[in-house]
Motif scaffolding. Structure first.
Motif, PDB file in Angstrom:
ATOM      1  N   GLY A 134       9.125  -5.059   1.126  1.00  0.00           N
ATOM      2  CA  GLY A 134       9.318  -3.774   1.818  1.00  0.00           C
ATOM      3  C   GLY A 134       8.482  -2.670   1.189  1.00  0.00           C
ATOM      4  O   GLY A 134       7.872  -1.854   1.891  1.00  0.00           O
ATOM      5  N   ILE A 135       8.434  -2.677  -0.147  1.00  0.00           N
ATOM      6  CA  ILE A 135       7.647  -1.663  -0.862  1.00  0.00           C
ATOM      7  C   ILE A 135       6.152  -1.881  -0.581  1.00  0.00           C
ATOM      8  O   ILE A 135       5.403  -0.926  -0.359  1.00  0.00           O
ATOM      9  N   ILE A 136       5.748  -3.155  -0.572  1.00  0.00           N
ATOM     10  CA  ILE A 136       4.336  -3.470  -0.276  1.00  0.00           C
ATOM     11  C   ILE A 136       3.986  -2.960   1.115  1.00  0.00           C
ATOM     12  O   ILE A 136       2.923  -2.361   1.327  1.00  0.00           O
ATOM     13  N   ASP A 137       4.883  -3.171   2.063  1.00  0.00           N
ATOM     14  CA  ASP A 137       4.641  -2.712   3.439  1.00  0.00           C
ATOM     15  C   ASP A 137       4.494  -1.187   3.490  1.00  0.00           C
ATOM     16  O   ASP A 137       3.549  -0.665   4.104  1.00  0.00           O
ATOM     17  N   LEU A 138       5.400  -0.476   2.817  1.00  0.00           N
ATOM     18  CA  LEU A 138       5.331   0.995   2.828  1.00  0.00           C
ATOM     19  C   LEU A 138       4.035   1.473   2.159  1.00  0.00           C
ATOM     20  O   LEU A 138       3.376   2.408   2.641  1.00  0.00           O
ATOM     21  N   ALA A 139       3.665   0.816   1.050  1.00  0.00           N
ATOM     22  CA  ALA A 139       2.438   1.211   0.347  1.00  0.00           C
ATOM     23  C   ALA A 139       1.232   0.988   1.255  1.00  0.00           C
ATOM     24  O   ALA A 139       0.346   1.849   1.354  1.00  0.00           O
ATOM     25  N   LYS A 140       1.218  -0.160   1.952  1.00  0.00           N
ATOM     26  CA  LYS A 140       0.098  -0.460   2.859  1.00  0.00           C
ATOM     27  C   LYS A 140      -0.009   0.597   3.951  1.00  0.00           C
ATOM     28  O   LYS A 140      -1.096   1.062   4.280  1.00  0.00           O
ATOM     29  N   GLN A 141       1.140   0.969   4.516  1.00  0.00           N
ATOM     30  CA  GLN A 141       1.127   1.977   5.585  1.00  0.00           C
ATOM     31  C   GLN A 141       0.536   3.289   5.100  1.00  0.00           C
ATOM     32  O   GLN A 141      -0.101   4.016   5.860  1.00  0.00           O
ATOM     33  N   SER A 142       0.766   3.614   3.823  1.00  0.00           N
ATOM     34  CA  SER A 142       0.289   4.903   3.306  1.00  0.00           C
ATOM     35  C   SER A 142      -1.114   4.805   2.712  1.00  0.00           C
ATOM     36  O   SER A 142      -1.739   5.817   2.446  1.00  0.00           O
ATOM     37  N   GLY A 143      -1.586   3.582   2.466  1.00  0.00           N
ATOM     38  CA  GLY A 143      -2.895   3.403   1.830  1.00  0.00           C
ATOM     39  C   GLY A 143      -2.826   3.391   0.314  1.00  0.00           C
ATOM     40  O   GLY A 143      -3.852   3.266  -0.364  1.00  0.00           O
ATOM     41  N   ALA A 144      -1.607   3.475  -0.265  1.00  0.00           N
ATOM     42  CA  ALA A 144      -1.462   3.446  -1.732  1.00  0.00           C
ATOM     43  C   ALA A 144      -1.645   2.007  -2.242  1.00  0.00           C
ATOM     44  O   ALA A 144      -1.463   1.047  -1.496  1.00  0.00           O
ATOM     45  N   VAL A 145      -1.980   1.910  -3.534  1.00  0.00           N
ATOM     46  CA  VAL A 145      -2.182   0.601  -4.157  1.00  0.00           C
ATOM     47  C   VAL A 145      -0.985   0.290  -5.065  1.00  0.00           C
ATOM     48  O   VAL A 145      -0.509   1.175  -5.783  1.00  0.00           O
ATOM     49  N   ILE A 146      -0.508  -0.951  -5.030  1.00  0.00           N
ATOM     50  CA  ILE A 146       0.523  -1.367  -5.991  1.00  0.00           C
ATOM     51  C   ILE A 146      -0.202  -1.956  -7.200  1.00  0.00           C
ATOM     52  O   ILE A 146      -0.763  -3.047  -7.133  1.00  0.00           O
ATOM     53  N   ALA A 147      -0.141  -1.230  -8.304  1.00  0.00           N
ATOM     54  CA  ALA A 147      -0.872  -1.651  -9.508  1.00  0.00           C
ATOM     55  C   ALA A 147      -0.010  -2.551 -10.387  1.00  0.00           C
ATOM     56  O   ALA A 147      -0.534  -3.248 -11.261  1.00  0.00           O
ATOM     57  N   GLY A 148       1.300  -2.548 -10.164  1.00  0.00           N
ATOM     58  CA  GLY A 148       2.166  -3.404 -10.959  1.00  0.00           C
ATOM     59  C   GLY A 148       3.573  -3.416 -10.414  1.00  0.00           C
ATOM     60  O   GLY A 148       3.973  -2.515  -9.659  1.00  0.00           O
ATOM     61  N   MET A 149       4.300  -4.485 -10.781  1.00  0.00           N
ATOM     62  CA  MET A 149       5.709  -4.604 -10.371  1.00  0.00           C
ATOM     63  C   MET A 149       6.504  -5.070 -11.571  1.00  0.00           C
ATOM     64  O   MET A 149       6.215  -6.149 -12.128  1.00  0.00           O
ATOM     65  N   GLY A 150       7.511  -4.298 -11.963  1.00  0.00           N
ATOM     66  CA  GLY A 150       8.299  -4.635 -13.150  1.00  0.00           C
ATOM     67  C   GLY A 150       9.768  -4.787 -12.797  1.00  0.00           C
ATOM     68  O   GLY A 150      10.345  -3.914 -12.132  1.00  0.00           O
ATOM     69  N   PHE A 151      10.345  -5.893 -13.229  1.00  0.00           N
ATOM     70  CA  PHE A 151      11.757  -6.177 -12.930  1.00  0.00           C
ATOM     71  C   PHE A 151      12.504  -6.412 -14.233  1.00  0.00           C
ATOM     72  O   PHE A 151      11.968  -7.033 -15.153  1.00  0.00           O
ATOM     73  N   LEU A 152      13.739  -5.935 -14.294  1.00  0.00           N
ATOM     74  CA  LEU A 152      14.538  -6.200 -15.478  1.00  0.00           C
ATOM     75  C   LEU A 152      14.853  -7.697 -15.541  1.00  0.00           C
ATOM     76  O   LEU A 152      14.670  -8.327 -16.573  1.00  0.00           O
ATOM     77  N   ILE A 153      15.311  -8.239 -14.413  1.00  0.00           N
ATOM     78  CA  ILE A 153      15.728  -9.646 -14.374  1.00  0.00           C
ATOM     79  C   ILE A 153      15.076 -10.336 -13.174  1.00  0.00           C
ATOM     80  O   ILE A 153      15.174  -9.842 -12.051  1.00  0.00           O
TER      81      ILE A 153
END
Ligand code: 5GP
Length: 190
Positions: A134-153
């Motif tokens: 979902g976040i990737i989709d929103l970023a794509k719609q805005s043209g932003a780049v996802i430079a990293g994804m961090g998860f606790l678990i």
């Protein structure tokens, strides 16, 4: 991250269906000291990614995300699960919730997501990767780049991490769990 793994063993509780409950220190009652230490670990793992904004999704991602934003001195924006009537320039997507067993809409104002943004997405759990998609989709719609994804678990056995890494995302998880079968917590060998 050893500290988190020890805490999961000490205070985490397994539920049938591959659910881990960590509500005494992460997603109901929160341990801010541990939260800060986990944020420091994310900052170390993502240094060099040229991040200018932290993005997360309400509610459980907000605490770790704001700690990361505080240390990195960067703004933190959270994706909302209901569209407020006052929100302007709305971008929307749909996320399937594994814990609730249904789709829910998510949204963010384009005012806070720009084509120039290099985002670090922070969340509590990575399971099937639906929130991340979902976040990737929103970023794509805005043209932003996802430079990293961090998860606790990360629950490795649910496959979200494999999918995101195969798609080329820089994914970091502080505790990786291979199995919760028979309510036994088995960590991934690192
Ligand atoms: P995904 O979208 O990757 O399938 O699942 C991630 C989201 O579902 C997280 O934001 C988290 O809120 C929730 N979630 C998934 N698995 C668990 C779990 O085992 N325990 C808890 N407390 N939340 C989970």
């Amino acid at each position: 991250m050893e500290l988190l793994k020890q805490r999961i063993l000490q205070d985490g509780r397994c539920f049938p269906g591959g659910i881990l409950k960590v509500d005494s220190f992460i997603n109901h009652q929160m341990d801010p000291v541990l939260m800060y230490q986990m944020a420091e670990e994310f900052v170390r793992r993502f240094q060099g990614e040229n991040i200018n904004k932290i993005i997360t999704i309400e509610a459980s991602g907000i605490a770790p995300a704001i700690m990361v934003g505080y240390i990195m001195q960067l703004p933190v924006v959270f994706v909302k699960k209901k569209v407020p009537s006052t929100m302007e320039n709305v971008l929307t997507s749909v996320v399937y919730s594994f814990t609730k067993g249904k789709d829910y809409p998510v949204c963010i104002s384009q005012d806070f997501l720009k084509p120039t943004d290099r985002l670090l997405f922070i969340d509590d759990f990575l399971a099937h990767g639906n929130a991340a998609m979902g976040i990737i989709d929103l970023a794509k719609q805005s043209g932003a780049v996802i430079a990293g994804m961090g998860f606790l678990i990360e629950k490795v056995f649910q496959g979200g991490g494999d999918k995101l890494r195969q798609d080329g995302y820089h994914v970091e998880s502080l505790a990786m769990i291979d199995s919760l079968d028979n309510c036994q917590i088995v960590f991934h060998a690192e």
